[in-house]
Scaffold this active site. Structure first.
Site, PDB file in Angstrom:
ATOM      1  N   HIS A   1       0.840  -1.221   0.000  1.00 59.34           N
ATOM      2  CA  HIS A   1       0.000   0.000   0.000  1.00 59.34           C
ATOM      3  C   HIS A   1       0.868   1.263   0.000  1.00 59.34           C
ATOM      4  CE1 HIS A   1      -3.315  -2.707   1.268  1.00 59.34           C
ATOM      5  NE2 HIS A   1      -2.366  -3.261   2.007  1.00 59.34           N
TER       6      HIS A   1
ATOM      7  N   SER B   1      14.049  21.696 -16.269  1.00 58.38           N
ATOM      8  CA  SER B   1      12.810  22.440 -16.467  1.00 58.38           C
ATOM      9  C   SER B   1      13.141  23.768 -17.130  1.00 58.38           C
ATOM     10  CB  SER B   1      12.150  22.683 -15.111  1.00 58.38           C
ATOM     11  OG  SER B   1      11.337  23.832 -15.162  1.00 58.38           O
TER      12      SER B   1
ATOM     13  N   LYS C   1      15.210  22.061 -10.912  1.00 57.06           N
ATOM     14  CA  LYS C   1      14.599  20.780 -11.257  1.00 57.06           C
ATOM     15  C   LYS C   1      15.530  19.835 -12.019  1.00 57.06           C
ATOM     16  CE  LYS C   1      10.801  19.512 -10.949  1.00 57.06           C
ATOM     17  NZ  LYS C   1       9.543  19.912 -11.596  1.00 57.06           N
TER      18      LYS C   1
ATOM     19  N   GLU D   1       9.268   8.607 -17.030  1.00 50.99           N
ATOM     20  CA  GLU D   1       7.855   8.984 -17.202  1.00 50.99           C
ATOM     21  C   GLU D   1       7.368   8.639 -18.606  1.00 50.99           C
ATOM     22  OE1 GLU D   1       7.160  13.120 -15.845  1.00 50.99           O
ATOM     23  OE2 GLU D   1       8.987  12.820 -14.692  1.00 50.99           O
TER      24      GLU D   1
END
Ligand code: ARG
Length: 438
Positions: free
Chosen positions: A157, A278, A284, A291
């Site tokens: 979980h 970024s 970043k 992704e």
């Protein structure tokens, strides 16, 4: 002039819109080598069986070999207006060698021709995917075994659950990829039968030798039923399923990598060469590749759905719907290959941060099960041990302590059975060691 292979029956040229819509050359020209190999095998067989003159057979073979060389070298450009790669090669051959070229299609249809081409193409593609998969599995295996002693929390979980090693975590992916390999290899073996000689659907009246062309092309045998030979695309479905499951695995691994390189976890750091920045936020460093792999899994599932849907309502035998097989299965293959090309070096260069994993493991009471097991070892029933340990955890939270730092008298207040050796039992290294059962 009507340039269609099927020109005879027609009195009018096809409308340009018909040609544009009907043509598959944009996506089937990547099978030009396989189309030529299939045609050479067919020509050899026609010559051997005495169905066409041996001199014509030789001209055809030499002509086809030359076409293959010329396409590969760029000397011959594939005509984007041709109906498909089969048409383009046959017409080029006839233009180059004359009448002998017109004998090539004796006892054959584009239906068994295209079925043969796809099987040959996918056989090669499967081998390439499997080579890349083998390499990726090795990369993950090596990263796992560099981290045999790196303790981290295992999760259920997404809550810290029990202590494990990073080796165990990554090895789970090795197991998944090994199953993927098995599925691809099974699919490839089942696919490796020759549909050539099925003709349009019902075989042919010429005394062809299907076993000969099958052997020349490296197939393990022939597809027995000729209707099945031209209408079966199970191998596309099987490969697309195997690739979809593989993408599920890559996507789950990428999801974890994305979490692990967030500041909330910081279990790993991706190499700069495999990260992106970024345009606005200077701080970043983004796991874009991971992704994208997670995102591209959807494409591959879509390809599988497209194939299943295209096939499900088709009456036997060939239907033009089946031309849709190539874009879908080639896209699935290209996508999976691209994903593995990016993922392999990204994992290889990924820096593991063991101290952060260890810290997370020490903070989440993930040795609570071991603490309960300790009491079971002292004779307490598991349910009572579970309850006592739960009380200890609540106590620790209240006192801002961990099971490691909780004093023995507080242990004893909860349960008399606790002794000094509890600290050894709940030590994370002990927990991991006691659990790994090889
Ligand atoms: N381009 C076609 C395909 O990919 C080749 C087979 C055409 N056969 C036919 N009967 N129209 O399926």
């Amino acid at each position: 002039m009507n340039t269609k292979l099927w020109a005879g029956r027609f009195s009018k040229e096809a409308d340009q819109r018909t040609n544009d819509f009907n043509s598959s050359i944009k996506f089937d020209s990547r099978m030009y080598r396989e189309d030529i190999d299939g045609s050479i095998a067919h020509a050899v067989m026609l010559g051997t069986q005495g169905i066409i003159p041996v001199e014509d057979c030789e001209k055809i073979i030499n002509g086809l070999k030359q076409i293959k060389e010329d396409i590969t070298s760029g000397a011959l450009l594939i005509d984007p207006d041709a109906e498909d790669i089969h048409t383009f090669i046959e017409q080029t051959l006839t233009a180059r060698i004359g009448d002998a070229g017109k004998r090539l299609h004796t006892g054959r249809s584009r239906n068994d021709q295209v079925a043969t081409d796809i099987r040959l193409t996918l056989r090669k593609e499967c081998e390439e995917v499997m080579d890349m998969l083998r390499h990726l599995t090795d990369t993950i295996f090596n990263k796992a075994h560099e981290n045999e002693n790196t303790i981290m929390p295992g999760y259920t979980h997404l809550q810290r659950a029990q202590p494990i090693t990073f080796c165990m975590q990554l090895s789970a992916y090795v197991s998944m990829l090994e199953r993927d390999m098995g599925r691809l290899s099974d699919a490839k073996a089942r696919m490796n039968y020759s549909p050539l000689g099925s003709g349009a659907l019902a075989g042919t009246t010429y005394p062809i030798n299907r076993a000969m062309t099958a052997e020349l092309l490296g197939f393990d045998g022939v597809v027995e039923n000729t209707l099945d030979g031209v209408s079966d695309r199970d191998f596309c479905l099987e490969i697309a399923s195997a690739l979809s499951i593989l993408m599920v695995h890559l996507s789950r691994l990428c999801e974890e990598i994305i979490l692990w390189c967030s500041w909330e976890f910081k279990f790993v750091e991706l190499d700069d060469a495999f990260s992106t920045g970024s345009s606005i936020m200077p701080q970043k460093k983004n796991p874009d590749l991971a992704e994208l792999i997670r995102g591209k899994s959807g494409r591959v599932f879509g390809d599988l759905m497209a194939l299943l849907t295209a096939m499900k309502g088709l009456p036997l035998a060939y239907n033009k719907d089946m031309q849709e097989d190539k874009e879908a299965i080639f896209d699935a293959i290209d996508t999976v290959k691209m994903c593995m090309t990016a993922l392999d070096p990204m994992i290889d260069t990924m820096r593991v941060i063991p101290e952060n994993m260890r810290r997370a493991a020490a903070e989440g009471f993930i040795n609570a099960t071991d603490c309960a097991d300790y009491l079971v070892g002292k004779g307490l029933p598991f349910r009572d041990a579970y309850k006592a340990t739960g009380e200890l955890v609540a106590l620790c939270i209240k006192e801002k302590l961990t099971l490691e730092t909780l004093p023995l008298d507080m242990y004893k207040n909860v349960c008399e059975l606790f002794d000094e050796d509890v600290y050894k039992a709940i030590n994370l290294e002990t927990c991991v060691k006691n659990r790994i059962k090889k």
